[in-house]
Motif scaffolding. Structure first.
Motif, PDB file in Angstrom:
ATOM      1  N   GLY A 275      -3.819 -53.320  92.568  1.00 17.51           N
ATOM      2  CA  GLY A 275      -3.736 -53.622  93.986  1.00 17.51           C
ATOM      3  C   GLY A 275      -2.415 -54.152  94.489  1.00 17.51           C
TER       4      GLY A 275
ATOM      5  N   VAL B 115      -5.314 -48.603  97.994  1.00 18.61           N
ATOM      6  CA  VAL B 115      -6.030 -49.859  98.216  1.00 18.61           C
ATOM      7  C   VAL B 115      -5.844 -50.327  99.659  1.00 18.61           C
TER       8      VAL B 115
ATOM      9  N   ASN C 239     -16.644 -57.478  96.650  1.00 17.44           N
ATOM     10  CA  ASN C 239     -15.267 -57.772  97.054  1.00 17.44           C
ATOM     11  C   ASN C 239     -15.085 -59.267  96.875  1.00 17.44           C
TER      12      ASN C 239
ATOM     13  N   PHE D 183      -9.117 -59.334  95.709  1.00 16.13           N
ATOM     14  CA  PHE D 183      -9.426 -58.893  94.353  1.00 16.13           C
ATOM     15  C   PHE D 183     -10.186 -60.024  93.650  1.00 16.13           C
TER      16      PHE D 183
ATOM     17  N   ILE E 244      -8.880 -52.914 101.471  1.00 15.37           N
ATOM     18  CA  ILE E 244      -9.274 -53.920 100.478  1.00 15.37           C
ATOM     19  C   ILE E 244      -8.250 -55.042 100.502  1.00 15.37           C
TER      20      ILE E 244
ATOM     21  N   ASP F 290      -1.270 -46.269  94.017  1.00  8.93           N
ATOM     22  CA  ASP F 290      -2.427 -47.161  93.901  1.00  8.93           C
ATOM     23  C   ASP F 290      -2.412 -48.204  95.013  1.00  8.93           C
TER      24      ASP F 290
ATOM     25  N   VAL G 131     -10.810 -52.439  91.194  1.00 10.94           N
ATOM     26  CA  VAL G 131      -9.559 -52.687  91.909  1.00 10.94           C
ATOM     27  C   VAL G 131      -9.144 -54.132  91.629  1.00 10.94           C
TER      28      VAL G 131
ATOM     29  N   THR H 264     -12.257 -56.305  93.276  1.00  9.73           N
ATOM     30  CA  THR H 264     -13.189 -55.468  94.029  1.00  9.73           C
ATOM     31  C   THR H 264     -13.742 -54.410  93.078  1.00  9.73           C
TER      32      THR H 264
END
Length: 210
Positions: free
Chosen positions: A42, A164, A188, A172, A169, A160, A8, A174
């Motif tokens: 992300g 995320v 992460n 980034f 999340i 997407d 990610v 990740t």
């Protein structure tokens, strides 16, 4: 059994640029074990106005920290060209299009976008720049352009971003490991290879004996 890694990231995230050599090596090790790496974007920033000088200076200071922490090179003089609107959706969408047309070329295109942005000072928010980079990555320009402008790929990019967000999340890069639909977090945020390689090896070993 079904296993894969999920990376990610955002191609205009400086820590993802710092992480690029690490994820390349991890993907290579996973591939030798028969496990693929899939890319998920992300959506780091969705600005609508050009960067002002205070914001530009703040981001460049952040780049300095990434350079110091990872060793990845940056072009601080040409970085963040004047008039740039820091919207990462187009660069993210380019990777989604690559994933749709030729999944094995996503990593190559991601590296080209990152190098263009961080080393060459190019404004990768512009479609014409992304199309040039996609062509350099081996995509037919007309096919890539058609997909890039399509509602389908815009929606896939938004999907997407939403996935995320649903996972919570917030940073980034990740890296997730998935086995039979169950996700395990490998990192992460940036971590060096020497910390992540043993985690990946243990996960691959458990997956092989599950």
């Amino acid at each position: 059994m079904s296993e894969r890694l999920l990376y990610v990231m955002d191609p205009m995230c400086s820590w993802c640029w710092g992480f690029a050599p690490v994820v390349k090596e991890l993907a290579s090790r996973a591939a030798r074990a028969g496990v693929r790496l899939d890319w998920v974007v992300g959506g780091l920033r969705r600005e609508t106005s050009p960067l002002g000088e205070p914001t530009r200076a703040r981001i460049l200071a952040h780049w300095q920290a990434v350079h110091a922490g990872t060793g990845q090179p940056f072009n601080f003089d040409a970085g963040l060209p004047e008039g740039m609107v820091y919207d990462t959706e187009p660069a993210c969408r380019a990777l989604v299009v690559a994933r749709h047309l030729a999944p094995r070329r996503v990593a190559h295109l991601a590296r080209l976008i990152q190098r263009a942005f961080y080393l060459e000072g190019r404004d990768v928010t512009h479609a014409r720049v992304l199309l040039e980079l996609a062509e350099a990555a081996g995509f037919a320009r007309c096919c890539f352009a058609e997909a890039f402008d399509s509602a389908e790929q815009r929606e896939a990019t938004c999907a997407d971003f939403a996935w995320v967000e649903r996972l919570g999340i917030a940073g980034f890069p990740t890296l997730l490991a998935e086995r039979n639909g169950m996700l395990a977090l490998l990192t992460n945020g940036y971590q060096p290879l020497e910390r992540l390689a043993p985690l990946l090896e243990r996960w691959l070993e458990r997956a092989a004996h599950a």
